[in-house]
Design a protein around this motif. Structure first.
Motif: not given
Length: 186
Positions: A99-106, A126-137
């Motif tokens: 519970s102290i970790l989180e998934r970050i891959i869409p 797949s293309e969905e990998f690039l779709k996350a609206d997130i910062d560079t870090e």
């Protein structure tokens, strides 16, 4: 001359006995701390299910800090028998058990293929990998979540990303380019 033969026979006998004792000593006696004899006793019997399990090291984002943390996960070896690399990436996409970790891959990311060429894994997502609206870090964390997980395997030293079979793609609004393979960063 008879005296020399007896001495040689006695010396050879002593050497053989000492050799046998040394062999027995080093092959059948186990030592622990400071030379004391250790008797190994299993704590419990190992079940067939335990024999089939292996431990994977997966990397997920720490919820409190902006860094990757390792999570050990037991998985049935039969699950890895097909396409090992695809199975491991699917485990990452599913997310952590802690519970102290989180998934970050869409989560809608699909693994098209994963092929080892030398010590470089070519990972086609797949293309969905690039779709996350997130910062560079966070984009870097996504990449190194995958790279650090896969380079835990002895045969993988780098990972090259393809998106739907195409090279040189990148996240939207990002300076990170997928033209070169990524190597592990701790």
């Amino acid at each position: 001359m008879g005296f020399n033969k007896k001495v040689i026979i006695i010396i050879c006998s002593i050497i053989l006995v000492l050799g046998a004792l040394i062999y027995v000593f080093f092959n059948f006696v186990e030592f622990g701390v400071e030379g004391e004899k250790v008797e190994i006793q299993p704590e419990q019997e190992i079940s067939d299910e335990q024999l089939r399990e292996t431990t994977l090291q997966l990397f997920f984002k720490d919820k409190l800090e902006n860094k990757l943390e390792r999570e050990s996960r037991k998985i049935d070896v039969k699950d890895l028998m097909g396409d090992t690399y695809v199975t491991i990436i699917k485990e990452l996409i599913e997310g952590p058990e802690s519970s102290i970790l989180e998934r970050i891959i869409p989560e809608d990311t699909k693994v098209n293929s994963a092929n080892l060429q030398g010590d470089m894994l070519i990972l086609d997502l797949s293309e969905e990998f690039l779709k996350a609206d997130i910062d560079t870090e966070k984009q870097k964390l996504i990449i190194y979540s995958i790279v650090n997980t896969l380079t835990e395997l002895v045969e993988v030293n780098s990972v090259k990303f393809l998106i739907n079979g195409e090279e040189n793609r990148s996240f939207e609004n990002s300076s990170i380019n997928f033209s070169e393979p990524f190597v592990r960063v701790d």
